[in-house]
Design a protein around this motif. Structure first.
Motif, PDB file in Angstrom:
ATOM      1  N   ASP A 164       1.120  -1.305  -0.010  1.00 11.54           N
ATOM      2  CA  ASP A 164       0.095   0.001  -0.005  1.00 11.54           C
ATOM      3  C   ASP A 164       0.987   1.191   0.125  1.00 11.54           C
ATOM      4  O   ASP A 164       0.376   2.145  -0.643  1.00 11.54           O
ATOM      5  N   LYS A 165       1.888   1.242   0.824  1.00 15.83           N
ATOM      6  CA  LYS A 165       2.691   2.359   0.974  1.00 15.83           C
ATOM      7  C   LYS A 165       4.051   2.122   1.451  1.00 15.83           C
ATOM      8  O   LYS A 165       4.441   0.994   1.980  1.00 15.83           O
ATOM      9  N   VAL A 166       5.133   2.643   0.828  1.00 19.46           N
ATOM     10  CA  VAL A 166       6.536   2.613   1.134  1.00 19.46           C
ATOM     11  C   VAL A 166       6.933   3.872   1.877  1.00 19.46           C
ATOM     12  O   VAL A 166       6.930   5.084   1.585  1.00 19.46           O
ATOM     13  N   ILE A 167       7.274   3.650   3.249  1.00 20.88           N
ATOM     14  CA  ILE A 167       7.512   4.608   4.178  1.00 20.88           C
ATOM     15  C   ILE A 167       9.117   4.889   4.197  1.00 20.88           C
ATOM     16  O   ILE A 167       9.669   3.928   4.629  1.00 20.88           O
ATOM     17  N   THR A 168       9.715   5.775   3.663  1.00 15.67           N
ATOM     18  CA  THR A 168      11.353   5.953   3.970  1.00 15.67           C
ATOM     19  C   THR A 168      11.360   6.800   4.980  1.00 15.67           C
ATOM     20  O   THR A 168      10.609   7.679   5.271  1.00 15.67           O
ATOM     21  N   SER A 169      12.720   6.646   5.573  1.00 14.41           N
ATOM     22  CA  SER A 169      12.865   7.663   6.738  1.00 14.41           C
ATOM     23  C   SER A 169      12.775   9.248   6.184  1.00 14.41           C
ATOM     24  O   SER A 169      12.928   9.993   6.965  1.00 14.41           O
ATOM     25  N   GLU A 170      13.155   9.352   4.832  1.00 11.10           N
ATOM     26  CA  GLU A 170      13.169  10.503   4.386  1.00 11.10           C
ATOM     27  C   GLU A 170      11.852  11.161   4.374  1.00 11.10           C
ATOM     28  O   GLU A 170      11.884  12.300   4.803  1.00 11.10           O
ATOM     29  N   THR A 171      10.778  10.527   3.810  1.00  9.04           N
ATOM     30  CA  THR A 171       9.466  11.251   3.935  1.00  9.04           C
ATOM     31  C   THR A 171       9.005  11.334   5.442  1.00  9.04           C
ATOM     32  O   THR A 171       8.256  12.246   5.790  1.00  9.04           O
ATOM     33  N   ALA A 172       9.280  10.326   6.262  1.00  7.77           N
ATOM     34  CA  ALA A 172       8.746  10.291   7.782  1.00  7.77           C
ATOM     35  C   ALA A 172       9.647  11.212   8.624  1.00  7.77           C
ATOM     36  O   ALA A 172       8.983  11.620   9.742  1.00  7.77           O
ATOM     37  N   GLY A 173      10.860  11.805   8.091  1.00 13.05           N
ATOM     38  CA  GLY A 173      11.552  12.596   9.023  1.00 13.05           C
ATOM     39  C   GLY A 173      12.172  12.040  10.268  1.00 13.05           C
ATOM     40  O   GLY A 173      12.615  12.546  10.851  1.00 13.05           O
ATOM     41  N   HIS A 174      12.119  10.718  10.142  1.00 13.57           N
ATOM     42  CA  HIS A 174      12.857   9.898  11.397  1.00 13.57           C
ATOM     43  C   HIS A 174      13.362   8.563  10.759  1.00 13.57           C
ATOM     44  O   HIS A 174      12.722   7.963   9.734  1.00 13.57           O
TER      45      HIS A 174
END
Ligand SMILES: [Mg+2]
Length: 225
Positions: free
Chosen positions: A144-154
């Motif tokens: 559904d989604k790919v969460i990278t530390s760059e988008t999450a800010g952590h």
């Protein structure tokens, strides 16, 4: 269900090795005194792991990996050539994410899970590169989604990146399980965020961490879930 990407689904070591082999040949590194491709591979693996561990800990930034990694590797192999290191670095970051190898049974298990669970990726890798890896290896559609530390800010193991992923994916803490190969980021992070976890340990490294589940082959997920 949350997966890590590198070394968990995407066969980082094998894909790296393929890319490095091409760089070894292209740059005629034998002529530069690096006697075999294996020498390059060994030094790369050692220094690369060190630098990524430092990145995960927030000690170094992305640019250091980008602009210093191959310089340090070449120096360790007795080649002092910053320009060469920059061109190898640039070739490496464009070539390596296009490699397609997945860990054994990754595709089988994703096919099996896709019918029953919603899936996300949480990765400390870089946004552009991680998306390329997913599409090259043909697995982006599973998530559904790919969460990278760059988008999450952590970065993992920060609780914040897991909280961000759970809210983006509209998941509840108690219905999620994290699967990853890194005790310091994936497993510790899951613990920080109070979610269940599976430690993927294909080489059966010894450790003393308290973990919920441990597997050495992704196919074992079928029996845990
Ligand atoms: Mg990993």
């Amino acid at each position: 269900m949350i997966f890590d990407l590198d070394h968990t689904l995407w066969d980082y070591d094998r894909n790296c090795a393929e890319a490095l082999y091409e760089l070894y040949e292209k740059n005629d590194l034998k002529k530069r005194g690096i006697q075999s491709f294996e020498e390059l591979l060994t030094v790369f693996m050692e220094l690369n792991t060190q630098m990524w561990d430092q990145y995960d800990l927030g000690i170094i930034q992305r640019d250091i990996i980008r602009y210093q990694r191959f310089h340090r590797i070449l120096l360790a192999l007795g080649v002092d050539d910053y320009q060469l290191s920059l061109s190898m670095s640039s070739d490496y970051v464009s070539l390596s994410p296009t490699k397609k190898n997945l860990l054994p049974n990754a595709k089988t298990v994703l096919d099996y899970l896709a019918g029953n669970y919603r899936m996300l990726i949480i990765t400390n890798g870089f946004e552009d590169i991680q998306h390329t890896k997913l599409s090259s290896s043909g697995i982006s559609n599973y998530f559904d989604k790919v969460i990278t530390s760059e988008t999450a800010g952590h970065k993992k193991p920060a609780k914040e990146i897991f909280d961000y992923a759970l809210s983006v994916g509209n998941f509840k803490t108690e219905e999620v399980i994290m699967i990853g190969d890194n005790l310091n980021t994936d497993i510790k992070g899951a613990l920080n965020a109070s979610i269940d976890s599976v430690y993927f340990n294909p080489s059966r490294k010894g450790h003393s961490a308290a973990i919920q589940y441990e597997i050495s082959d992704l196919i074992e997920l079928k029996t845990i879930l």
